[in-house]
Design an enzyme around this catalytic site. Structure first.
Site, PDB file in Angstrom:
ATOM      1  CG  ASN B  82      -1.519  -1.570   1.309  1.00  0.00           C
ATOM      2  OD1 ASN B  82      -1.919  -2.043   2.305  1.00  0.00           O
ATOM      3  ND2 ASN B  82      -2.601  -1.137   0.056  1.00  0.00           N
ATOM      4  CB  SER B  88       2.860   8.239  -1.611  1.00  0.00           C
ATOM      5  OG  SER B  88       3.630   9.755  -2.649  1.00  0.00           O
ATOM      6  CB  VAL B  89       0.736   6.453   3.092  1.00  0.00           C
ATOM      7  CG1 VAL B  89       0.108   4.999   3.905  1.00  0.00           C
ATOM      8  CG2 VAL B  89       2.439   6.655   4.162  1.00  0.00           C
ATOM      9  CB  CYS B  90      -2.032   3.748  -1.023  1.00  0.00           C
ATOM     10  SG  CYS B  90      -3.545   4.286  -1.717  1.00  0.00           S
ATOM     11  CB  ILE B  91      -3.328   4.496   4.378  1.00  0.00           C
ATOM     12  CG1 ILE B  91      -4.153   3.664   5.045  1.00  0.00           C
ATOM     13  CG2 ILE B  91      -3.031   5.594   4.562  1.00  0.00           C
ATOM     14  CD1 ILE B  91      -3.474   3.871   6.591  1.00  0.00           C
TER      15      ILE B  91
END
Lengths: 197, 166
Positions: B82, B88-91
């Site tokens: 993720n 870059s964090v995708c949450i």
């Protein structure tokens, strides 16, 4: 007759163009790895492989050699690919020469002790010790400092009304966190080494 | 100079994160001159291959925070389904409020002003432990995590050591 002459122009153009394309293809495919000395090239490749194997002992030697061949011997690029999981499986037809009997991992390590560390530093993401300039603090920690972590923690966690003090306290907390993790991991690795498998 | 809502709120969050830091998390502005730019350190959760590691990330807050969410980006080595390759964090908690047009996420999981930096960091920590297989950001990592878990775990452990300079 008039027709023939009209078609001649484009025809010549096509001939010239295809000539150029063929030339381009030949020229680009030719000056590739013109190895001056296959022996030296082989040795350099073997050295690079050993360096990578020191860091990733579990990665297949054949995969490393295959990747190095594709990157033209770029150790950093191959390391990066291993770390990001993009190391490709070599085709069955790729059969590298066996490792020379003399140059086992141990000899490579003893002759170039600094190599592994250098490699990590030069990759795109510096490790935390380098990034926070903690090299000095790593070794200079005394037992006395470790004995009173509770006091330090409490002090660091209290919100100060002074902006600079706050900044310094946060900086210290960051460094302590990294140093603690590093020490814990070192201890764990040491324990693993000593434990009978 | 009158302080904006974003500044007041961020200073307050900074204070509470300093006085009551959650386990394994250190976070605060890189410099108090710019409260919209933070740095966080997250400890790898226990019982996972990330255990023992420290993962640095930067948080960038918009001027209209807390109406809009910050963005979060890991700045060191990371290999996770993720997290994009650039870090870059995708949450879901970092996604703007409102319903997801694709109906993957509930509105309650997304950003809203009642969330906080602390909740983001805790969510990211548990994301490290349990990747969300539904919306992979790093396809290579997602694939390896799904199909070759041992290899994935090995790679993460190597990355943890690398980050600690070992």
């Amino acid at each position: 007759m008039a027709n023939d002459q009209l078609n001649l122009g484009p025809l010549i153009l096509i001939l010239v163009l295809s000539g150029l394309i063929l030339r381009y293809l030949f020229v680009t495919s030719q000056p590739q790895p013109q190895r001056r000395d296959p022996q030296a090239a082989h040795r350099a490749r073997e050295e690079a492989t050993q360096r990578i194997l020191q860091i990733f002992p579990r990665v297949d030697r054949r995969s490393i050699l295959w990747d190095l061949q594709r990157t033209g011997g770029n150790v950093d690029a191959t390391t990066e690919r291993i770390l990001t999981g993009r190391l490709a499986t070599p085709p069955i037809t790729f059969q590298p020469p066996p490792p020379p009997p003399g140059s086992s991992i141990t000899t490579a390590a003893s002759s170039q002790p600094g190599h592994g560390a250098k490699l990590v530093e030069s990759s795109s993401q510096p490790d935390l010790i380098t990034r926070y300039n903690l090299q000095n603090k790593l070794s200079s920690v005394t037992a006395a400092e470790q004995q009173q972590p509770a006091v330090v923690d409490k002090k660091g966690k209290v919100w100060s009304s002074n902006k600079d003090e706050r900044q310094a306290a946060l900086q210290k907390r960051r460094e302590d966190m990294i140093l603690a993790a590093r020490r814990k991991m070192e201890a764990k690795l040491a324990a693993q080494k000593n434990a009978p498998t | 100079m009158a302080q904006s809502t974003a500044h007041r709120r961020l200073l307050q969050e900074y204070k509470s994160l300093t006085n009551n830091p959650p386990d394994g998390i250190t976070a605060g502005p890189v410099s108090e001159d710019d409260l919209l730019h933070w740095e966080a350190l997250i400890e790898g959760p226990e019982e996972t291959p990330f255990e023992g590691g420290i993962f640095p990330a930067e948080l960038k807050f918009p001027k209209d925070y807390p109406l809009s969410p910050p963005t979060m980006k890991f700045t060191g080595w990371i290999f996770h389904p993720n997290v994009y390759k650039n870090g870059s964090v995708c949450i879901s908690i970092l996604h703007p409020p409102g319903e997801d047009p694709n109906h993957y996420e509930h509105a309650s999981e997304r950003w809203s002003p009642i969330q906080s930096v602390e909740k983001i960091l805790i969510s990211v920590m548990s994301m490290l432990a349990e990747p969300n297989d539904e919306s992979p950001a790093n396809i290579d990592a997602a694939k390896m995590w799904r199909e070759r878990r041992d290899e994935y775990n090995d790679m993460v452990r190597q990355g943890v050591l690398k980050m600690l300079g070992l």
